[in-house]
Enzyme design. Structure first.
Site, PDB file in Angstrom:
ATOM      1  N   HIS A 155       0.829  -1.212   0.000  1.00  0.00           N
ATOM      2  CA  HIS A 155       0.000   0.000   0.000  1.00  0.00           C
ATOM      3  C   HIS A 155       0.867   1.268   0.000  1.00  0.00           C
ATOM      4  O   HIS A 155       0.417   2.328   0.432  1.00  0.00           O
ATOM      5  CB  HIS A 155      -0.943   0.036   1.211  1.00  0.00           C
ATOM      6  CG  HIS A 155      -1.769  -1.194   1.364  1.00  0.00           C
ATOM      7  ND1 HIS A 155      -2.947  -1.406   0.682  1.00  0.00           N
ATOM      8  CD2 HIS A 155      -1.570  -2.312   2.121  1.00  0.00           C
ATOM      9  CE1 HIS A 155      -3.452  -2.580   1.016  1.00  0.00           C
ATOM     10  NE2 HIS A 155      -2.634  -3.158   1.876  1.00  0.00           N
ATOM     11  N   SER A 276      16.908  20.982 -15.796  1.00  0.00           N
ATOM     12  CA  SER A 276      15.923  22.044 -15.966  1.00  0.00           C
ATOM     13  C   SER A 276      16.626  23.323 -16.396  1.00  0.00           C
ATOM     14  O   SER A 276      17.673  23.675 -15.851  1.00  0.00           O
ATOM     15  CB  SER A 276      15.172  22.285 -14.648  1.00  0.00           C
ATOM     16  OG  SER A 276      14.422  23.483 -14.710  1.00  0.00           O
ATOM     17  N   LYS A 282      17.998  20.644 -10.350  1.00  0.00           N
ATOM     18  CA  LYS A 282      17.164  19.471 -10.617  1.00  0.00           C
ATOM     19  C   LYS A 282      17.877  18.443 -11.501  1.00  0.00           C
ATOM     20  O   LYS A 282      18.654  18.774 -12.372  1.00  0.00           O
ATOM     21  CB  LYS A 282      15.840  19.876 -11.283  1.00  0.00           C
ATOM     22  CG  LYS A 282      14.920  20.641 -10.336  1.00  0.00           C
ATOM     23  CD  LYS A 282      13.628  21.055 -11.032  1.00  0.00           C
ATOM     24  CE  LYS A 282      12.581  19.957 -10.940  1.00  0.00           C
ATOM     25  NZ  LYS A 282      12.545  19.100 -12.079  1.00  0.00           N
ATOM     26  N   GLU A 289      10.524   8.078 -16.867  1.00  0.00           N
ATOM     27  CA  GLU A 289       9.172   8.612 -17.035  1.00  0.00           C
ATOM     28  C   GLU A 289       8.633   8.321 -18.433  1.00  0.00           C
ATOM     29  O   GLU A 289       7.452   8.013 -18.609  1.00  0.00           O
ATOM     30  CB  GLU A 289       9.184  10.117 -16.786  1.00  0.00           C
ATOM     31  CG  GLU A 289       9.411  10.490 -15.338  1.00  0.00           C
ATOM     32  CD  GLU A 289       9.591  11.984 -15.125  1.00  0.00           C
ATOM     33  OE1 GLU A 289       9.512  12.407 -13.962  1.00  0.00           O
ATOM     34  OE2 GLU A 289       9.806  12.713 -16.114  1.00  0.00           O
TER      35      GLU A 289
END
Length: 337
Positions: A155, A276, A282, A289
């Protein structure tokens, strides 16, 4: 005059030519179309359907055409509709009218089914090899981190401690099932449909089994109607690909989570991340992704193929031209992932 134009008294509308042509994408089958044609013409000579001299001329011409296509020197046109007619036109340009004998005892219906099986057969072998390399990489990570302990989750809540190695081996097991499914599907791909003709065979005394042996098939598709209308092997591949990219997506999701500041379990190599333009601190897991995102693309091709086939009567229908682009894209998407 088109190959099929015998009973027609006027040319097709230009919009029809443009709308129905498939050469923009089925040119990917060029090497397989020529591979099948070489076996077919050898059979025609063996069965004394065409003279051996003509067969040798055609074979030499096909090899020249193959070289020109591979080198980008051949003009493939919408006027010739598809890869089969383009290859035949190039062959006739190369060797003269004798090249027209190549189509003896064969239809584009059984020809395209053959080409797709040859293409998918090679693609399955490549994808299995890539999955095996991925498994090796995961096992190497496991071996290098035998004492690394992570929280195990249910979970998405911390549950019990587990070894990082154990976690990696879970994905090895997932990908092993993918390998098994692809290998099992290979035997259903590896059957030759050639000889079925348009739908009911041919009156020429061909030898289907000889062609199948020449092309390293395990056998032939016995029923001629099934041979030209079956695309189960495409659906099965798309289903297997969907499961495989789902597993890749789950692994990617964990890499995205684990590389975040909140988890901070792993650091991804700079070579496989992006940054970025506005926030230089970043380090974005864009590759993971994108693998995750492309799962929807593959699922879409599976649903599209099932939807195309669901209402089709036996045997061949022009709807089945839609069987290729999704298959090609799935192969390339899965290989890239």
């Amino acid at each position: 005059m088109k190959l099929w134009g015998g009973r027609f008294t006027k040319p097709t509308n230009e919009l029809v030519d443009e709308y129905t042509a498939s050469i923009s994408f089925d040119q990917k089958l060029a090497q397989y179309d020529i591979q099948g044609s070489l076996a077919h013409v050898e059979m025609l000579a063996k069965c004394e359907i065409i003279p051996r001299e003509d067969a040798e001329t055609i074979k030499k011409g096909l090899k020249v055409v193959a070289e020109k296509i591979a080198a980008g020197e051949a003009e493939l046109t919408e006027a010739n509709e598809d890869i089969h007619m383009n290859v035949e036109k190039l062959l006739i340009d190369e060797v003269g009218a004798v090249g027209g004998k190549l189509h003896t005892g064969r239809s584009r219906n059984d020809q395209v089914a053959l080409d797709m099986r040859l293409y998918l057969r090679d693609s399955i072998v490549t994808i299995v090899e890539l999955l095996s390399k991925l498994q090796d990489s995961l096992m190497e990570q496991a071996k290098n981190n035998l004492d690394t302990i992570l929280p195990g989750y249910t979970h998405l809540q911390r549950a019990q401690p587990v070894l990082f190695a154990h976690h990696m081996m879970a994905y090895v097991s997932m990908f092993e099932r993918d390998v098994e499914r692809l290998k099992d599907s290979f035997k259903r791909v590896n059957r030759s449909p050639l000889g079925a003709g348009a739908l009911a065979g041919t009156t020429f005394p061909i030898d289907r089994h000889f062609v199948a042996e020449q092309l390293n098939f395990d056998g032939v598709v016995e029923n001629s109607l099934d041979a030209v209308s079956d695309r189960d092997f495409v659906v099965e591949f798309l289903a297997n690909a969907s499961l495989t990219i789902m597993h890749l997506s789950r692994l990617s999701e964990e890499l995205v989570q684990w590389s975040s500041a909140e988890f901070n379990f792993v650091e991804l190599d700079d070579a496989f991340c992006t940054g970025s333009s506005m926030m230089p601190q970043k380090k974005n897991p864009d590759v993971a992704e994108l693998v995750r995102g492309k799962s929807g693309r593959v699922y879409g091709h599976l649903i599209g193929m099932l939807t195309t086939l669901k209402g089709l009567p036996i045997a061949y229908n022009k709807d089945m031209q839609e069987d290729k682009e999704g298959m090609f894209d799935t192969v390339e998407t899965l290989k890239g992932a």
